[in-house]
Design a protein around this motif. Structure first.
Motif, PDB file in Angstrom:
ATOM      1  N   VAL A   8       6.443   2.065  -1.678  1.00  0.00           N
ATOM      2  CA  VAL A   8       5.679   2.571  -2.831  1.00  0.00           C
ATOM      3  C   VAL A   8       4.809   3.759  -2.397  1.00  0.00           C
ATOM      4  O   VAL A   8       4.312   3.799  -1.265  1.00  0.00           O
ATOM      5  CB  VAL A   8       4.806   1.460  -3.484  1.00  0.00           C
ATOM      6  N   VAL A   9       4.698   4.714  -3.298  1.00  0.00           N
ATOM      7  CA  VAL A   9       3.884   5.909  -3.028  1.00  0.00           C
ATOM      8  C   VAL A   9       3.046   6.168  -4.276  1.00  0.00           C
ATOM      9  O   VAL A   9       3.580   6.186  -5.394  1.00  0.00           O
ATOM     10  CB  VAL A   9       4.795   7.137  -2.733  1.00  0.00           C
ATOM     11  N   CYS A  10       1.732   6.357  -4.096  1.00  0.00           N
ATOM     12  CA  CYS A  10       0.900   6.527  -5.294  1.00  0.00           C
ATOM     13  C   CYS A  10       1.125   7.907  -5.926  1.00  0.00           C
ATOM     14  O   CYS A  10       1.600   8.833  -5.273  1.00  0.00           O
ATOM     15  CB  CYS A  10      -0.577   6.260  -5.002  1.00  0.00           C
ATOM     16  N   GLU A  51       0.846  -1.191   0.000  1.00  0.00           N
ATOM     17  CA  GLU A  51       0.000   0.000   0.000  1.00  0.00           C
ATOM     18  C   GLU A  51       0.887   1.248   0.000  1.00  0.00           C
ATOM     19  O   GLU A  51       2.066   1.178   0.330  1.00  0.00           O
ATOM     20  CB  GLU A  51      -0.953   0.003   1.207  1.00  0.00           C
ATOM     21  N   CYS A  52       0.276   2.362  -0.393  1.00  0.00           N
ATOM     22  CA  CYS A  52       1.011   3.625  -0.483  1.00  0.00           C
ATOM     23  C   CYS A  52       1.523   4.011   0.913  1.00  0.00           C
ATOM     24  O   CYS A  52       0.774   3.944   1.897  1.00  0.00           O
ATOM     25  CB  CYS A  52       0.082   4.709  -1.042  1.00  0.00           C
ATOM     26  N   ALA A  64       4.520   0.587 -10.080  1.00  0.00           N
ATOM     27  CA  ALA A  64       4.293   1.581  -9.022  1.00  0.00           C
ATOM     28  C   ALA A  64       5.553   2.417  -8.827  1.00  0.00           C
ATOM     29  O   ALA A  64       6.649   1.995  -9.191  1.00  0.00           O
ATOM     30  CB  ALA A  64       3.915   0.865  -7.730  1.00  0.00           C
ATOM     31  N   ARG A  65       5.351   3.609  -8.270  1.00  0.00           N
ATOM     32  CA  ARG A  65       6.503   4.466  -7.981  1.00  0.00           C
ATOM     33  C   ARG A  65       7.007   4.135  -6.573  1.00  0.00           C
ATOM     34  O   ARG A  65       6.223   3.872  -5.660  1.00  0.00           O
ATOM     35  CB  ARG A  65       6.105   5.946  -8.051  1.00  0.00           C
ATOM     36  N   PHE A  66       8.336   4.154  -6.439  1.00  0.00           N
ATOM     37  CA  PHE A  66       8.972   3.778  -5.171  1.00  0.00           C
ATOM     38  C   PHE A  66       9.802   4.960  -4.670  1.00  0.00           C
ATOM     39  O   PHE A  66      10.626   5.513  -5.412  1.00  0.00           O
ATOM     40  CB  PHE A  66       9.877   2.557  -5.437  1.00  0.00           C
ATOM     41  N   LYS A 121      -3.420   3.640   0.640  1.00  0.00           N
ATOM     42  CA  LYS A 121      -4.270   3.017  -0.391  1.00  0.00           C
ATOM     43  C   LYS A 121      -3.570   1.791  -0.984  1.00  0.00           C
ATOM     44  O   LYS A 121      -2.377   1.892  -1.333  1.00  0.00           O
ATOM     45  CB  LYS A 121      -4.522   4.058  -1.487  1.00  0.00           C
ATOM     46  N   PRO A 122      -4.269   0.653  -1.100  1.00  0.00           N
ATOM     47  CA  PRO A 122      -3.603  -0.542  -1.650  1.00  0.00           C
ATOM     48  C   PRO A 122      -3.140  -0.326  -3.095  1.00  0.00           C
ATOM     49  O   PRO A 122      -3.821   0.344  -3.868  1.00  0.00           O
ATOM     50  CB  PRO A 122      -4.684  -1.625  -1.595  1.00  0.00           C
ATOM     51  N   VAL A 123      -1.993  -0.898  -3.406  1.00  0.00           N
ATOM     52  CA  VAL A 123      -1.466  -0.812  -4.773  1.00  0.00           C
ATOM     53  C   VAL A 123      -2.081  -1.959  -5.567  1.00  0.00           C
ATOM     54  O   VAL A 123      -2.022  -3.111  -5.119  1.00  0.00           O
ATOM     55  CB  VAL A 123       0.083  -0.939  -4.781  1.00  0.00           C
ATOM     56  N   PRO A 124      -2.692  -1.691  -6.721  1.00  0.00           N
ATOM     57  CA  PRO A 124      -3.316  -2.778  -7.487  1.00  0.00           C
ATOM     58  C   PRO A 124      -2.278  -3.830  -7.879  1.00  0.00           C
ATOM     59  O   PRO A 124      -1.138  -3.482  -8.181  1.00  0.00           O
ATOM     60  CB  PRO A 124      -3.861  -2.071  -8.742  1.00  0.00           C
TER      61      PRO A 124
END
Lengths: 245, 192
Positions: A179-181, A156-157, A170-172, A162-165
């Motif tokens: 990970v960060v959305c 999750e972010c 994803a961005r790290f 928020k969960p990462v699909p």
């Protein structure tokens, strides 16, 4: 209180010449975690320690622990598993060196970490027998980060939670621990969907063999995270980059 | 005494003994010793070809026409060169790297004068003997040199050999450690 003797399995993490004839060692012991020890006469004569004070071998060490100092004295070191195959390939040596450096940097002194010890033992054994693997290196890095309380957030972010699909890139962001959305600013490293899945599987303790490109992607992210926490570059990573150029 | 105590192998008491010896020694001797020490770094420098120490542009080994220029022994330090010279068994010339690759300390190929070596090896050299020590650093350097020499068009035909390592001559197998004995078995050769 008198002197205490400790018999334990150990890996040599670093060896530094000291004075004319001695060496100061950093050891990852199974019983007590990371310990510093002096090996008296190790540089003058090879009779006492033989070839045991070279890295990558699993040792049986006898240490004299002294209450007045943090520096133990190495009394005996016998090789249990020489892992000679590691020194037959440059990349294996680089990956093994990077693993030892990670343990040296992330372990707290005098704190047993049996899970990481076993992971390092299996990792070096696999390097010895099967040769280098970036995927296995990522697994060890994750384990080292986890036991030192620095495991990355991958599901999750790190900002909004928020969960990462699944199976999506994803961005790290090393500075924000995972990970960060995008809506929270993302991060400087893009983790591919496969690399992220692989990291999650390894973090959950499942076996996962990452393809070379995904393993490199994941390794870069973990290295950036480790370096951010340490505040300096990892030497082993620099060595690996140079030999692969 | 403080300065003498910084010399390798010289502790506080030895520094004191040396200082008292110099105080009582003939003036000519002390002057000559002082002069030699002050001139040392001005006159002695690395050989332009091989890195050995010399007072000339090229060292005595590089200018000796009796030495085989087709065989070059690569060593880490000048002390290693001198150790091999003491054996009297090596007829060729040398190349001193001045450092070794160190996977645990981040010393990589960019930190070593490898291009100078590759440049030199192209000129009629038949064999490169890698005589780095049997340590992780020495092995890493040997592996990298072999790769670099085989990977370059100019040096791909050069034979690259590694000095043997294993049990000590006159030693006892019973007391040899597992790593040394294992390496000796790995490097076994046929009896001719």
């Amino acid at each position: 209180m008198g002197r205490e003797t400790l018999d334990t399995r150990a890996f040599l993490l670093k060896s530094t010449p000291y004075g004319e004839s001695d060496r100061i060692l950093s050891l990852f012991t199974e019983a007590r975690g990371k310990l510093s020890a002096i090996a008296l006469g190790a540089r003058r004569s090879r009779k006492r320690f033989g070839g045991s004070l070279e890295p990558f071998a699993l040792l049986q060490a006898r240490l004299a622990l002294r209450p007045s100092t943090d520096l133990a004295r190495l009394e005996l070191a016998e090789v249990l598993e020489p892992n000679l195959g590691v020194s037959k390939q440059l990349v294996s040596m680089g990956q093994a060196g990077a693993a030892l450096e990670l343990c040296r940097e992330l372990l707290a002194p005098d704190q047993p970490e049996p899970r990481l010890f076993r992971a390092l033992e299996s990792y070096l054994r696999a390097l010895d027998v099967r040769g280098p693997s970036l995927s296995r290196m990522v697994g060890l890095e994750l384990c080292a980060l986890e036991v030192s309380g620095l495991h990355p957030r991958l599901g999750e972010c790190g900002v909004c939670g928020k969960p990462v699909p699944p199976r999506r890139a994803a961005r790290f962001d090393p500075a924000r621990g995972g990970v960060v959305c995008r809506s929270d600013g993302g991060g400087p490293i893009t983790l591919s969907g496969r690399a992220l899945e692989g990291l999650r599987a390894l973090a959950a303790g499942r076996d996962a063999e990452l393809a070379e490109g995904d393993a490199k992607n994941a390794a870069d992210a973990l290295r950036a995270l480790t370096e951010w926490h340490l505040g300096r570059q990892l030497k082993g990573a620099a060595f690996l980059r140079q030999i692969s150029d | 005494m403080r300065l003498l105590g910084r010399l390798p192998g010289v502790g506080e008491r030895t520094a004191q003994r040396l200082a008292f010896f110099l105080l009582r020694a003939p003036r000519d001797y002390v002057t000559a010793l002082g002069g030699s020490i002050s001139e040392l770094q001005e006159r002695v420098h690395p050989c332009a070809r091989c890195g050995n120490y010399t007072e000339e542009e090229a060292c005595a080994i590089c200018t000796d026409e009796r030495r085989d220029a087709g065989v070059v022994c690569v060593v880490g330090t000048v002390q290693d060169l001198m150790a091999i010279e003491r054996t009297g068994r090596f007829p060729g010339r040398y190349h001193v790297l001045g450092a070794l690759l160190a996977p645990l300390d981040g010393v990589g190929p960019e930190d070593l004068p490898i291009p100078a070596l590759l440049e030199r090896i192209g000129d009629g050299v038949r064999e490169v003997v890698v005589a780095t020590p049997p340590t992780v650093e020495g092995e890493a350097t040997a592996l990298y040199l072999a790769q670099a020499l085989k990977g370059s068009n100019r040096t791909a035909c050069v034979r690259v050999t590694r000095i043997a390592s294993g049990v000590q001559y006159g030693g006892d197998l019973e007391y040899a450690d597992q790593v040394t004995l294992g390496r000796a078995l790995d490097g076994r050769r046929e009896i001719e």
